[in-house]
Design a protein around this motif. Structure first.
Motif, PDB file in Angstrom:
ATOM      1  N   ALA A 249       9.895  -2.693   6.037  1.00  0.00           N
ATOM      2  CA  ALA A 249      10.565  -1.627   5.290  1.00  0.00           C
ATOM      3  C   ALA A 249       9.769  -1.250   4.042  1.00  0.00           C
ATOM      4  O   ALA A 249       9.592  -0.060   3.736  1.00  0.00           O
ATOM      5  N   GLY A 250       9.261  -2.244   3.329  1.00  0.00           N
ATOM      6  CA  GLY A 250       8.466  -1.949   2.141  1.00  0.00           C
ATOM      7  C   GLY A 250       7.147  -1.280   2.465  1.00  0.00           C
ATOM      8  O   GLY A 250       6.747  -0.307   1.794  1.00  0.00           O
ATOM      9  N   SER A 251       6.463  -1.756   3.490  1.00  0.00           N
ATOM     10  CA  SER A 251       5.149  -1.199   3.829  1.00  0.00           C
ATOM     11  C   SER A 251       5.263   0.211   4.391  1.00  0.00           C
ATOM     12  O   SER A 251       4.466   1.100   4.049  1.00  0.00           O
ATOM     13  N   VAL A 252       6.253   0.461   5.248  1.00  0.00           N
ATOM     14  CA  VAL A 252       6.413   1.803   5.809  1.00  0.00           C
ATOM     15  C   VAL A 252       6.813   2.795   4.721  1.00  0.00           C
ATOM     16  O   VAL A 252       6.309   3.931   4.673  1.00  0.00           O
ATOM     17  N   SER A 253       7.707   2.394   3.813  1.00  0.00           N
ATOM     18  CA  SER A 253       8.115   3.290   2.723  1.00  0.00           C
ATOM     19  C   SER A 253       6.931   3.629   1.828  1.00  0.00           C
ATOM     20  O   SER A 253       6.711   4.801   1.478  1.00  0.00           O
TER      21      SER A 253
ATOM     22  N   LEU B 219      -2.090 -12.591  -4.906  1.00  0.00           N
ATOM     23  CA  LEU B 219      -1.094 -12.114  -3.942  1.00  0.00           C
ATOM     24  C   LEU B 219      -1.158 -12.859  -2.617  1.00  0.00           C
ATOM     25  O   LEU B 219      -0.497 -12.453  -1.654  1.00  0.00           O
ATOM     26  N   PHE B 220      -1.920 -13.933  -2.552  1.00  0.00           N
ATOM     27  CA  PHE B 220      -2.045 -14.675  -1.293  1.00  0.00           C
ATOM     28  C   PHE B 220      -0.737 -15.416  -1.009  1.00  0.00           C
ATOM     29  O   PHE B 220      -0.172 -16.088  -1.873  1.00  0.00           O
TER      30      PHE B 220
ATOM     31  N   ILE C  37       2.521  -6.366   2.093  1.00  0.00           N
ATOM     32  CA  ILE C  37       2.955  -4.969   2.094  1.00  0.00           C
ATOM     33  C   ILE C  37       1.812  -4.050   1.682  1.00  0.00           C
ATOM     34  O   ILE C  37       1.588  -2.990   2.294  1.00  0.00           O
ATOM     35  N   LEU C  38       1.073  -4.428   0.653  1.00  0.00           N
ATOM     36  CA  LEU C  38      -0.047  -3.604   0.192  1.00  0.00           C
ATOM     37  C   LEU C  38      -1.136  -3.503   1.257  1.00  0.00           C
ATOM     38  O   LEU C  38      -1.721  -2.425   1.468  1.00  0.00           O
ATOM     39  N   VAL C  39      -1.427  -4.591   1.929  1.00  0.00           N
ATOM     40  CA  VAL C  39      -2.463  -4.568   2.967  1.00  0.00           C
ATOM     41  C   VAL C  39      -2.017  -3.732   4.159  1.00  0.00           C
ATOM     42  O   VAL C  39      -2.799  -2.935   4.709  1.00  0.00           O
TER      43      VAL C  39
ATOM     44  N   SER D 189       0.034  -1.229   4.110  1.00  0.00           N
ATOM     45  CA  SER D 189      -0.010   0.179   3.699  1.00  0.00           C
ATOM     46  C   SER D 189      -1.442   0.700   3.661  1.00  0.00           C
ATOM     47  O   SER D 189      -1.708   1.837   4.076  1.00  0.00           O
ATOM     48  N   ALA D 190      -2.366  -0.117   3.163  1.00  0.00           N
ATOM     49  CA  ALA D 190      -3.760   0.327   3.076  1.00  0.00           C
ATOM     50  C   ALA D 190      -4.344   0.596   4.463  1.00  0.00           C
ATOM     51  O   ALA D 190      -5.085   1.575   4.648  1.00  0.00           O
ATOM     52  N   TYR D 191      -4.002  -0.235   5.449  1.00  0.00           N
ATOM     53  CA  TYR D 191      -4.552  -0.036   6.784  1.00  0.00           C
ATOM     54  C   TYR D 191      -3.840   1.069   7.552  1.00  0.00           C
ATOM     55  O   TYR D 191      -4.364   1.556   8.563  1.00  0.00           O
ATOM     56  N   SER D 192      -2.665   1.478   7.107  1.00  0.00           N
ATOM     57  CA  SER D 192      -1.954   2.561   7.786  1.00  0.00           C
ATOM     58  C   SER D 192      -2.210   3.917   7.163  1.00  0.00           C
ATOM     59  O   SER D 192      -1.883   4.946   7.766  1.00  0.00           O
ATOM     60  N   LEU D 193      -2.757   3.954   5.965  1.00  0.00           N
ATOM     61  CA  LEU D 193      -2.981   5.226   5.283  1.00  0.00           C
ATOM     62  C   LEU D 193      -3.937   6.164   6.027  1.00  0.00           C
ATOM     63  O   LEU D 193      -3.683   7.379   6.080  1.00  0.00           O
ATOM     64  N   PRO D 194      -5.063   5.708   6.580  1.00  0.00           N
ATOM     65  CA  PRO D 194      -5.962   6.659   7.263  1.00  0.00           C
ATOM     66  C   PRO D 194      -5.282   7.438   8.378  1.00  0.00           C
ATOM     67  O   PRO D 194      -5.402   8.672   8.441  1.00  0.00           O
TER      68      PRO D 194
END
Length: 299
Positions: free
Chosen positions: A99-103, A155-156, A163-165, A167-172
């Motif tokens: 939910a956090g990453s998709v938002s 953040l490990f 969530i940040l990772v 989002s970064a891989y889904s942005l392109p």
């Protein structure tokens, strides 16, 4: 009379060869395409159906008659997987992370895609191609530097880092998909809103986003499925505390432990629990996905 009599055979001769071969070719193509789709559907549905049926069987029935129906429904397999194997906890963890990453992905991706599609500025194409270039890099290529970056950032082993990772891989993909979709929206509506005194931020959130709803729903579903089924990134970045594991990690640990213990019924129940949200999202939003993928072509 002679001209009419001579023209009739010519017209008949020109009509006859054009109908039958076309119908014959279309019939063969339809049979082949439908047959291929039936085979593909069977290869997709039958393993899922076998998994669900096996989740209600006992371990003895699975080993003795793996293709048969259960004699009695063993509903306790699902409860043992949910509580005993901690699938319920991993399920909730996955919901929070996804939910956090998709938002986050949708907010950043929709904003960037709208700017690329509607505004002209120096270096726009370069920045856009840098975004889209991320589609060419597989996740395996950046695992080692990504591990050190997340660890050095503190953040490990946290949901925030995951969530940040994600989002970064889904942005392109999100920027690439939504940029093409925003370009299909009519510019007359945006111009009329600006003339009426609407600001750029209000124009984006109150006018353009509602118009882009089919595309937003489609790309959000694709991102949800990708994040929910992600295994490699959490396996690398979420080591340590088992209480923070996501569903993919929990299922992997369950498959290893129950494979040696011989409790295949609980393993199939855990797999069925993991598949249910994906099926629910696909069945519930199937029409929205189709309308979003074809909206740009129709407009």
């Amino acid at each position: 009379m002679t001209t009419l009599d001579s023209a009739a055979p010519v017209a008949a001769a020109t009509k006859q060869p054009t109908d039958r071969p076309v119908r014959r070719e279309l019939g063969v193509a339809n049979v082949f395409s439908h047959g291929f789709l039936l085979v593909w559907a069977a290869l997709t549905v039958l393993p899922l159906l076998w998994m669900f049926v096996s989740s209600f069987k006992s371990n003895g029935e699975i080993l003795a008659d793996p293709w048969g129906l259960p004699g009695t429904l063993h509903l306790d397999n699902w409860s043992r997987a949910w509580t005993g194997a901690h699938i319920g906890r991993y399920f909730l963890n996955s919901l929070v992370v996804v939910a956090g990453s998709v938002s986050l992905t949708m907010v950043m991706g929709a904003t960037a895609a709208y700017v690329f599609a509607r505004y002209e500025f120096r270096g726009r194409q370069i920045v856009y191609y840098l975004f889209v270039g991320g589609l060419m890099f597989p996740v395996f290529l950046a695992l080692v530097p990504l591990f050190f970056v997340v660890r050095n950032a503190g953040l490990f082993g946290t949901w925030t880092g995951l969530i940040l990772v994600y989002s970064a891989y889904s942005l392109p993909f999100t920027v690439f998909f939504l940029t093409a979709f925003f370009r299909t929206l009519p510019t007359s509506v945006a111009e009329a809103a600006l003339v009426d005194g609407c600001g750029h931020f209000r124009l984006f959130f109150r006018v353009m986003l509602p118009m882009a709803r089919p595309g937003l729903i489609s790309v959000a579903i694709f991102n949800f499925l990708s994040h929910w089924n992600q295994f490699l990134l959490p396996q690398v970045l979420m080591q340590g505390d088992e209480s923070k594991w996501v569903l993919a990690q929990g299922l992997f640990a369950l498959s290893v432990s129950q494979g040696y213990a011989g409790d295949y019924a609980r393993l199939f129940a855990g797999l069925s629990i993991a598949v249910l949200p994906v099926l629910a999202v696909y069945v519930g939003f199937q029409r929205q996905v189709q309308s979003g993928l074809t909206a740009g072509q129709l407009k």
